[in-house]
Design a protein around this motif. Structure first.
Motif, PDB file in Angstrom:
ATOM      1  N   ASN A 145       0.825  -1.220   0.000  1.00  0.00           N
ATOM      2  CA  ASN A 145       0.000   0.000   0.000  1.00  0.00           C
ATOM      3  C   ASN A 145       0.853   1.261   0.000  1.00  0.00           C
ATOM      4  O   ASN A 145       0.620   2.206   0.757  1.00  0.00           O
ATOM      5  N   ILE A 146       1.845   1.269  -0.891  1.00  0.00           N
ATOM      6  CA  ILE A 146       2.695   2.438  -1.071  1.00  0.00           C
ATOM      7  C   ILE A 146       2.380   3.033  -2.442  1.00  0.00           C
ATOM      8  O   ILE A 146       2.475   2.354  -3.457  1.00  0.00           O
ATOM      9  N   ALA A 147       1.981   4.302  -2.449  1.00  0.00           N
ATOM     10  CA  ALA A 147       1.633   4.976  -3.703  1.00  0.00           C
ATOM     11  C   ALA A 147       2.566   6.160  -3.905  1.00  0.00           C
ATOM     12  O   ALA A 147       2.221   7.297  -3.545  1.00  0.00           O
ATOM     13  N   PRO A 148       3.746   5.913  -4.480  1.00  0.00           N
ATOM     14  CA  PRO A 148       4.743   6.995  -4.611  1.00  0.00           C
ATOM     15  C   PRO A 148       4.480   7.942  -5.775  1.00  0.00           C
ATOM     16  O   PRO A 148       5.285   8.082  -6.691  1.00  0.00           O
ATOM     17  N   GLY A 149       3.340   8.610  -5.742  1.00  0.00           N
ATOM     18  CA  GLY A 149       3.035   9.597  -6.757  1.00  0.00           C
ATOM     19  C   GLY A 149       2.713   8.985  -8.106  1.00  0.00           C
ATOM     20  O   GLY A 149       2.657   7.765  -8.277  1.00  0.00           O
ATOM     21  N   GLY A 150       2.482   9.850  -9.072  1.00  0.00           N
ATOM     22  CA  GLY A 150       2.247   9.404 -10.443  1.00  0.00           C
ATOM     23  C   GLY A 150       0.896   8.743 -10.645  1.00  0.00           C
ATOM     24  O   GLY A 150       0.142   8.483  -9.703  1.00  0.00           O
ATOM     25  N   ILE A 151       0.613   8.455 -11.913  1.00  0.00           N
ATOM     26  CA  ILE A 151      -0.637   7.788 -12.261  1.00  0.00           C
ATOM     27  C   ILE A 151      -0.671   6.376 -11.686  1.00  0.00           C
ATOM     28  O   ILE A 151      -1.729   5.868 -11.301  1.00  0.00           O
ATOM     29  N   THR A 152       0.496   5.721 -11.616  1.00  0.00           N
ATOM     30  CA  THR A 152       0.539   4.381 -11.025  1.00  0.00           C
ATOM     31  C   THR A 152       0.130   4.434  -9.560  1.00  0.00           C
ATOM     32  O   THR A 152      -0.515   3.513  -9.049  1.00  0.00           O
ATOM     33  N   GLY A 153       0.506   5.514  -8.871  1.00  0.00           N
ATOM     34  CA  GLY A 153       0.069   5.679  -7.485  1.00  0.00           C
ATOM     35  C   GLY A 153      -1.439   5.796  -7.384  1.00  0.00           C
ATOM     36  O   GLY A 153      -2.068   5.197  -6.493  1.00  0.00           O
ATOM     37  N   VAL A 154      -2.046   6.570  -8.286  1.00  0.00           N
ATOM     38  CA  VAL A 154      -3.504   6.687  -8.319  1.00  0.00           C
ATOM     39  C   VAL A 154      -4.135   5.331  -8.595  1.00  0.00           C
ATOM     40  O   VAL A 154      -5.113   4.933  -7.940  1.00  0.00           O
ATOM     41  N   SER A 155      -3.566   4.601  -9.553  1.00  0.00           N
ATOM     42  CA  SER A 155      -4.102   3.280  -9.915  1.00  0.00           C
ATOM     43  C   SER A 155      -3.953   2.285  -8.767  1.00  0.00           C
ATOM     44  O   SER A 155      -4.798   1.404  -8.581  1.00  0.00           O
ATOM     45  N   THR A 156      -2.876   2.417  -7.997  1.00  0.00           N
ATOM     46  CA  THR A 156      -2.680   1.551  -6.831  1.00  0.00           C
ATOM     47  C   THR A 156      -3.775   1.792  -5.798  1.00  0.00           C
ATOM     48  O   THR A 156      -4.303   0.848  -5.188  1.00  0.00           O
ATOM     49  N   MET A 157      -4.145   3.058  -5.596  1.00  0.00           N
ATOM     50  CA  MET A 157      -5.224   3.372  -4.655  1.00  0.00           C
ATOM     51  C   MET A 157      -6.564   2.858  -5.175  1.00  0.00           C
ATOM     52  O   MET A 157      -7.385   2.349  -4.398  1.00  0.00           O
ATOM     53  N   LEU A 158      -6.807   2.965  -6.477  1.00  0.00           N
ATOM     54  CA  LEU A 158      -8.054   2.445  -7.049  1.00  0.00           C
ATOM     55  C   LEU A 158      -8.117   0.927  -6.911  1.00  0.00           C
ATOM     56  O   LEU A 158      -9.190   0.366  -6.657  1.00  0.00           O
ATOM     57  N   ASN A 159      -6.977   0.278  -7.052  1.00  0.00           N
ATOM     58  CA  ASN A 159      -6.918  -1.173  -6.876  1.00  0.00           C
ATOM     59  C   ASN A 159      -7.250  -1.552  -5.438  1.00  0.00           C
ATOM     60  O   ASN A 159      -7.946  -2.544  -5.186  1.00  0.00           O
ATOM     61  N   PHE A 183       1.944 -13.726 -11.243  1.00  0.00           N
ATOM     62  CA  PHE A 183       2.963 -14.659 -10.743  1.00  0.00           C
ATOM     63  C   PHE A 183       4.120 -14.005  -9.986  1.00  0.00           C
ATOM     64  O   PHE A 183       4.953 -14.702  -9.418  1.00  0.00           O
ATOM     65  N   MET A 184       4.165 -12.681  -9.933  1.00  0.00           N
ATOM     66  CA  MET A 184       5.298 -12.006  -9.308  1.00  0.00           C
ATOM     67  C   MET A 184       5.320 -12.230  -7.791  1.00  0.00           C
ATOM     68  O   MET A 184       4.328 -11.954  -7.116  1.00  0.00           O
ATOM     69  N   PRO A 185       6.432 -12.725  -7.235  1.00  0.00           N
ATOM     70  CA  PRO A 185       6.540 -12.846  -5.769  1.00  0.00           C
ATOM     71  C   PRO A 185       6.476 -11.460  -5.136  1.00  0.00           C
ATOM     72  O   PRO A 185       6.964 -10.487  -5.706  1.00  0.00           O
ATOM     73  N   VAL A 186       5.861 -11.369  -3.967  1.00  0.00           N
ATOM     74  CA  VAL A 186       5.717 -10.068  -3.310  1.00  0.00           C
ATOM     75  C   VAL A 186       6.497 -10.045  -2.007  1.00  0.00           C
ATOM     76  O   VAL A 186       6.728 -11.086  -1.381  1.00  0.00           O
ATOM     77  N   TYR A 187       6.905  -8.847  -1.622  1.00  0.00           N
ATOM     78  CA  TYR A 187       7.620  -8.648  -0.355  1.00  0.00           C
ATOM     79  C   TYR A 187       6.715  -7.906   0.610  1.00  0.00           C
ATOM     80  O   TYR A 187       6.265  -6.797   0.329  1.00  0.00           O
ATOM     81  N   ARG A 188       6.468  -8.523   1.757  1.00  0.00           N
ATOM     82  CA  ARG A 188       5.620  -7.891   2.777  1.00  0.00           C
ATOM     83  C   ARG A 188       6.332  -7.874   4.126  1.00  0.00           C
ATOM     84  O   ARG A 188       5.740  -8.111   5.156  1.00  0.00           O
ATOM     85  N   GLY A 189       7.596  -7.561   4.104  1.00  0.00           N
ATOM     86  CA  GLY A 189       8.370  -7.495   5.329  1.00  0.00           C
ATOM     87  C   GLY A 189       8.456  -6.090   5.865  1.00  0.00           C
ATOM     88  O   GLY A 189       7.453  -5.378   5.977  1.00  0.00           O
ATOM     89  N   ASN A 190       9.667  -5.663   6.163  1.00  0.00           N
ATOM     90  CA  ASN A 190       9.917  -4.332   6.686  1.00  0.00           C
ATOM     91  C   ASN A 190       9.527  -3.277   5.650  1.00  0.00           C
ATOM     92  O   ASN A 190      10.033  -3.271   4.526  1.00  0.00           O
TER      93      ASN A 190
END
Length: 301
Positions: free
Chosen positions: A33-47, A98-105
């Motif tokens: 849940n990190i949206a570092p600006g840009g249109i991708t950040g907006v799309s991440t929030m919509l997701n 299929f991309m592995p995700v990181y949910r650590g620190n």
């Protein structure tokens, strides 16, 4: 042959940049849940709110921006950006399966997200393209508001998105992690594209029989003016012209590409312009003082 080589380099670099960028979104930013600006950040929030695909939404939101850019500066100058947007949007949704995700620190997630995002964007910028979004909007707005720097416009646009992410994700910390990612990303981009220097602009001196052709293209394609200086060759004693041009850091590779295409044997000097004032850059402020006056004031104090 040179045209085919340049086209191949465009395809490889923009595709590689899109792959790295898409992997970063799926492995680091979106899962945390990190949206570092840009249109991708907006799309991440919509997701996060509606479950919509990040890549598809990024592409759809970019469509009106692309249309605006084509109307404003012509399709030839944004064709690479269109390709970059399409590829990154496609890869983001493909990798989501299929991309592995990181949910650590989360601090590590923000740092690595910024580093890999900076790498991906650098591979895109180095071939004269962008990923659309806020950088394209800022560039278009700058044409209408030349007294406001593009850096400030991007800061405002990305700042609004980051602030909105704190509300959407219900966490101020997530917005702070986004700021870390943005800082790391921009630092990596600067280091890759321009070295570690921190000048506010780049100064070109170009010596070539074709400086007039270069200058016309810089004015038309980069939207920067140039100055032609009368010069004489020290060895040849022949009269010549030198082109002087000051551009922003992200425009360096566009100018270099133009020079290379017009005359691969041109003699080029690129230096830092530590302070640039005037149209298209920072306006001269009333409180700007000559160096002599500043030294005298320091002595008095």
């Amino acid at each position: 042959m040179n045209h085919r080589k340049e086209l191949l380099l465009d395809v490889l670099s923009i595709t590689a940049g899109a792959v790295v960028y898409a992997a970063t979104v799926n492995a680091f930013t979106a899962p945390n849940n990190i949206a570092p600006g840009g249109i991708t950040g907006v799309s991440t929030m919509l997701n996060f709110v509606f479950g919509t695909p990040i890549g598809l939404m990024s592409f759809l939101i970019n469509i009106p921006i692309i249309i605006w850019a084509v109307v404003e500066i012509g399709y030839k100058l944004v064709i690479k950006t269109i390709a970059a947007i399409a590829l990154s949007s496609l890869f983001i949704d493909l990798f989501a399966a299929f991309m592995p995700v990181y949910r650590g620190n989360l601090i590590l997630a923000a740092i690595f997200a910024g580093a890999f995002e900076g790498l991906g964007l650098s591979l895109t910028f180095i071939r004269g393209a962008t990923t659309g979004g806020t950088d394209m909007v800022a560039r278009l707005l700058e044409r209408r508001m030349p007294h406001v720097s593009m850096g400030k416009l991007m800061l405002v646009l990305d700042g609004i998105i980051v602030a909105a992410s704190a509300v959407v994700f219900g966490s101020i910390e997530n917005a702070m992690y986004a700021c870390i990612a943005i800082f790391v990303s921009t630092s990596v981009i600067d280091a890759i594209l321009y070295g570690t220097d921190v000048g506010t602009g780049k100064l070109f001196y170009v010596m070539s029989p074709k400086v007039r052709q270069m200058g016309e293209r810089v004015i038309r394609e980069v939207d920067r003016t140039v100055t032609y200086l009368d010069s004489h060759g020290g060895y040849s004693k022949a009269p010549a012209e030198t082109m002087l041009c000051v551009v922003r850091r992200f425009e360096v590779y566009q100018v270099q590409a133009i020079i290379r295409e017009e005359d691969k044997d041109a003699f080029v000097i690129v230096g830092d312009a530590g302070q640039v004032t005037g149209e298209g850059f920072r306006p001269m402020r009333p409180d700007d003082k000559p160096l002599k006056e500043l030294i005298q004031e320091l002595k008095k104090s």
